[in-house]
Design a protein around this motif. Sequence first.
Motif, short mmCIF file in Angstrom:
data_model
loop_
_atom_site.label_atom_id
_atom_site.label_comp_id
_atom_site.label_asym_id
_atom_site.label_seq_id
_atom_site.Cartn_x
_atom_site.Cartn_y
_atom_site.Cartn_z
N GLN A 17 0.78 -1.22 0.00
CA GLN A 17 0.00 0.00 0.00
C GLN A 17 0.82 1.29 0.00
OE1 GLN A 17 -1.78 -0.96 4.06
NE2 GLN A 17 -1.82 1.28 4.00
N SER A 18 2.12 1.19 -0.31
CA SER A 18 2.87 2.44 -0.41
C SER A 18 2.94 2.88 -1.87
CB SER A 18 4.28 2.26 0.16
OG SER A 18 4.93 1.25 -0.55
N ILE A 19 2.89 4.19 -2.06
CA ILE A 19 2.92 4.75 -3.41
C ILE A 19 4.27 4.43 -4.06
CG2 ILE A 19 2.83 6.90 -4.73
CD1 ILE A 19 1.00 8.01 -2.61
N PRO A 20 4.25 3.85 -5.27
CA PRO A 20 5.52 3.49 -5.91
C PRO A 20 6.27 4.74 -6.39
CG PRO A 20 3.69 3.07 -7.37
CD PRO A 20 3.09 3.54 -6.09
N LYS A 21 7.50 4.51 -6.82
CA LYS A 21 8.33 5.61 -7.31
C LYS A 21 7.68 6.20 -8.56
CE LYS A 21 13.18 6.43 -8.46
NZ LYS A 21 13.08 6.68 -9.89
N LEU A 22 7.63 7.53 -8.62
CA LEU A 22 6.97 8.17 -9.76
C LEU A 22 8.01 8.68 -10.76
CD1 LEU A 22 4.36 10.19 -7.71
CD2 LEU A 22 3.95 8.10 -9.00
N GLU A 23 7.55 8.92 -11.97
CA GLU A 23 8.42 9.51 -12.99
C GLU A 23 8.84 10.89 -12.49
OE1 GLU A 23 8.79 8.24 -16.19
OE2 GLU A 23 7.42 6.54 -16.00
N ASN A 24 10.03 11.35 -12.91
CA ASN A 24 10.37 12.69 -12.45
C ASN A 24 10.30 13.76 -13.54
OD1 ASN A 24 12.57 11.91 -13.75
ND2 ASN A 24 13.90 11.76 -11.96
N GLY A 25 9.54 13.50 -14.56
CA GLY A 25 9.31 14.55 -15.56
C GLY A 25 8.07 14.20 -16.34
N LEU A 26 7.76 15.06 -17.32
CA LEU A 26 6.62 14.75 -18.18
C LEU A 26 7.08 13.73 -19.21
CD1 LEU A 26 5.32 18.36 -18.82
CD2 LEU A 26 4.33 16.62 -17.32
N GLN A 27 6.17 12.87 -19.61
CA GLN A 27 6.53 11.88 -20.62
C GLN A 27 6.00 12.29 -21.98
OE1 GLN A 27 5.03 8.09 -19.47
NE2 GLN A 27 7.08 7.19 -19.54
N ALA A 28 6.89 12.37 -22.94
CA ALA A 28 6.47 12.77 -24.27
C ALA A 28 5.88 11.57 -25.01
CB ALA A 28 7.68 13.29 -25.04
N VAL A 29 4.84 11.82 -25.79
CA VAL A 29 4.28 10.77 -26.65
C VAL A 29 4.50 11.21 -28.09
CG1 VAL A 29 2.20 9.49 -27.28
CG2 VAL A 29 2.50 10.30 -24.93
N TYR A 30 5.24 10.41 -28.84
CA TYR A 30 5.61 10.79 -30.20
C TYR A 30 4.68 10.21 -31.24
CZ TYR A 30 9.86 12.71 -28.30
OH TYR A 30 10.74 13.48 -27.60
N PRO A 31 4.42 10.99 -32.29
CA PRO A 31 3.71 10.39 -33.42
C PRO A 31 4.65 9.33 -34.01
CG PRO A 31 4.31 12.69 -33.90
CD PRO A 31 4.80 12.38 -32.52
N THR A 32 4.13 8.19 -34.33
CA THR A 32 5.04 7.15 -34.80
C THR A 32 4.42 6.30 -35.89
OG1 THR A 32 6.50 5.37 -34.10
CG2 THR A 32 4.39 5.52 -32.96
N THR A 33 5.15 5.32 -36.31
CA THR A 33 4.70 4.46 -37.39
C THR A 33 4.88 3.03 -36.92
OG1 THR A 33 5.34 3.70 -39.58
CG2 THR A 33 7.00 4.85 -38.35
N GLN A 34 4.30 2.10 -37.63
CA GLN A 34 4.35 0.72 -37.19
C GLN A 34 5.78 0.23 -36.98
OE1 GLN A 34 2.45 -2.15 -39.66
NE2 GLN A 34 1.43 -3.08 -37.91
N GLY A 35 6.01 -0.42 -35.85
CA GLY A 35 7.32 -0.99 -35.61
C GLY A 35 8.30 -0.06 -34.92
N LEU A 36 7.92 1.20 -34.74
CA LEU A 36 8.77 2.12 -33.99
C LEU A 36 8.09 2.41 -32.66
CD1 LEU A 36 10.14 4.91 -36.35
CD2 LEU A 36 11.46 3.24 -35.06
N HIS A 37 8.72 1.98 -31.56
CA HIS A 37 8.05 2.12 -30.28
C HIS A 37 8.36 3.45 -29.61
CE1 HIS A 37 6.86 -1.96 -30.63
NE2 HIS A 37 8.11 -2.33 -30.86
N GLN A 38 7.50 3.84 -28.70
CA GLN A 38 7.73 5.05 -27.92
C GLN A 38 9.09 4.97 -27.22
OE1 GLN A 38 6.06 7.88 -27.89
NE2 GLN A 38 4.57 7.03 -29.32
N LYS A 39 9.40 3.78 -26.73
CA LYS A 39 10.67 3.60 -26.02
C LYS A 39 11.85 3.97 -26.91
CE LYS A 39 10.51 0.20 -22.33
NZ LYS A 39 9.98 -1.16 -22.25
N THR A 40 11.78 3.52 -28.17
CA THR A 40 12.86 3.84 -29.12
C THR A 40 12.98 5.35 -29.25
OG1 THR A 40 12.18 1.88 -30.33
CG2 THR A 40 13.72 3.36 -31.45
N PHE A 41 11.83 6.01 -29.44
CA PHE A 41 11.89 7.47 -29.56
C PHE A 41 12.50 8.10 -28.33
CE2 PHE A 41 8.95 7.36 -33.21
CZ PHE A 41 9.63 8.26 -34.01
N HIS A 42 12.05 7.65 -27.15
CA HIS A 42 12.58 8.26 -25.94
C HIS A 42 14.09 8.14 -25.89
CE1 HIS A 42 8.38 7.89 -24.02
NE2 HIS A 42 8.60 9.10 -24.46
N SER A 43 14.58 6.97 -26.26
CA SER A 43 16.02 6.78 -26.14
C SER A 43 16.80 7.56 -27.21
CB SER A 43 16.33 5.27 -26.16
OG SER A 43 17.27 4.98 -27.15
#
Length: 697
Positions: free
Chosen positions: A139-165
């Motif tokens: 019941q403890s709050i887990p660790k949170l992200e420390n910034g805003l997360q961007a969501v990129y327009p993408t195409t099939q086979g390219l993941h958000q994770k790839t863009f972030h990195s």
Amino acid sequence: MTSMKLSQISVETLKGVGAKVAEKLSNIGITSIEDLLFHLPSRYQDRSRIHPIIDLLHGQTAQVFGVIENANIVFGKKRSLVCKISDESGLLDIRLFFFSMAQKKAFIPGQYVQCYGQVSRAGRGISMIHPEIKYLKNQSIPKLENGLQAVYPTTQGLHQKTFHSIVKQAVQYLDTGYVKELLPEKLLQKLNFPSLAKALHLLHQPPLNISLEDIHSGEHPLIQRLAFEELMAQQLTMLHLKLARKSLKAQSIDINQNVISQFIQQLPFQLTNAQNKVIKEIQNDLIQPSPMSRLLQGDVGCGKTLVAALSMLPVAKQGLQAVIMAPTEILAEQHGISFKNWFEPLGIKVVLLVSKMKIKEQRETLESIESGDAKIIVGTHAVFQKRVSFNQLSLVVIDEQHRFGVEQRKTLLDKALDSSNNLTPHQLVMTATPIPRTLAQTAYADLDLSIIDELPPGRKPIETSVISDLNREKVIERIRSACLKDNRQVYWVCTLIEESEEIPSQAAENAFELLKEQLTKLKIGLIHGRLKPAEKKLQMDAFKSGELDILVATTVIEVGVDVPNASLMIIENPERLGLSQLHQLRGRVGRGDKASFCLLMYHAPLSKNAKQRLQVMRETNDGFIIAEKDLEIRGAGEVLGTRQTGEMLFRFADLLRDRKLLPLVQQNVTSIAENHPQIAVELRKRWVKTGEQLSHV
Ligand code: ADP
Ligand code: MG
């Protein structure tokens, strides 16, 4: 270390970009680090904090933390699984319309969850529909992200994770390399805009305290900065096209004022001041040895056809050819009749060219175009088929331009280029309904603009009423009295349900049958897209001559049709049409000197948007005001028709939202083009991938 130009560094230098990823990126136009930096997030998610349930606002996207109280299947309008969770401040419903039994089982009372989704507050309850749910171990709050997360327009086979990195690495490049700042420092200061590097950096990695609302709406200075640069580039492209066209050669036309006055004198009316004014503007262009490119704007019924004819007259008189292209056969036929009436008494040969003609007739027409015997050619898009070869074509008039695609217009002009002497024809583009001025000046900045802002005298405003189809009986009565008592004619218009011509044709046939039963004393005609051209012509002629009392039609009669005795129009299901189309249709009545009426017979319930549109129609007859409203209701992409054709005008700018930027852009365009030509080239290259893409030729 010398600084690196990021437009010259390939994305393949980034960790995680192999041949496969590079290819996928290249498919969406990203090959350099700079391209990647310009590939901005479409939105952001804030998972950096937990919102207390009591504070949640309707429409907000938020993250909550709570414990499951219970979960039940609820039978409302639709079956759904509702799971109640609570935190210290309140209760929230998680609602799933699609769910598995496993999902139901996972909702165990006492289980702690973290949810992220859009909040809906209806009535007393607060809910999230299909949020992302994380089941927590304790019941403890887990660790949170420390910034805003961007969501990129993408195409099939390219993941958000790839863009972030990869974007993270690209942003780091901004420390050692550069994206060239193309806007003058002074201008940036004056407008209080951040530098390009700063804007790109912050948009990829926005600080937590940024206003996401402003970013998402595009009002934020970071986006405005990019929109401004993009608008600047677009305007520079237009200017470039305009100058390029001015440097081409065209046949200079002699304007014989005697011939023109004679023509005007035999008309049954006088030209309006506005018609005279634009004719002067056009004549001034035609005498030049470089091609005219002019957009003629004017409200429905202001008399553009005559302006076209008067522009074509001196061309034909000089022994050269002029063509007018209309978007429908009905309109082309009608122009054919008017132009023959006007020109044949002067010994000028007029031919009509449409796609469905008898073989022999078509051959003769083509021959007389090729020999140069025909001076005035009236037609549909059939005029730019391969088989047509012009003889000294010197003026192209395009009527109701919004209905022709950019490509079609270009084909005609390319074709019209006289390769024997490299002369480009003059070009006059006419709009069907007005486009708001700011929009016209921006989107058609490569053209000069003429405006007819006055209707011929004596026109009575059309009185428009909005009426439910439950009152159909009253409408029928109204028709009966208009035809039998007042001797007027009536249009009954059935609207499009879908993009196919089949369905409205069927609707028109049904309406036709029904009206025949209800109005036995009246003669009723029917016209729709499925009829053969000859049949269409028969019906149209019968209506024109007054043989028919009522013409049941689909929106094929939308453009140009001119029957002055018709003074009542019923539009069935007007809620399906856009404002400019309604205005265009309504313009078929009110062409004589008698009072005219338009009944918009809707089918309830009306959407808010549709109500707004019908309201506008009832309140005004002024096409320029309607155009402004249309822009407000639908946005620029729709008004310019670019959304339908899939052309994308802008990546960041929005002509409606950024209207206030336009004067500033225009102020600076000429000075950049003149004083910093190299920057102008670079701006165009950066923003307008293919220079021609934005041309509205
Ligand atoms: P639009 O601008 O919508 O194409 P049209 O060219 O079809 O309008 O003109 C509408 C009607 O007005 C036609 O019947 C035309 O003959 C008539 N018309 C054009 N100019 C004048 C004028 N100056 N005075 C009176 N009637 C005119
Ligand atoms: Mg017209």
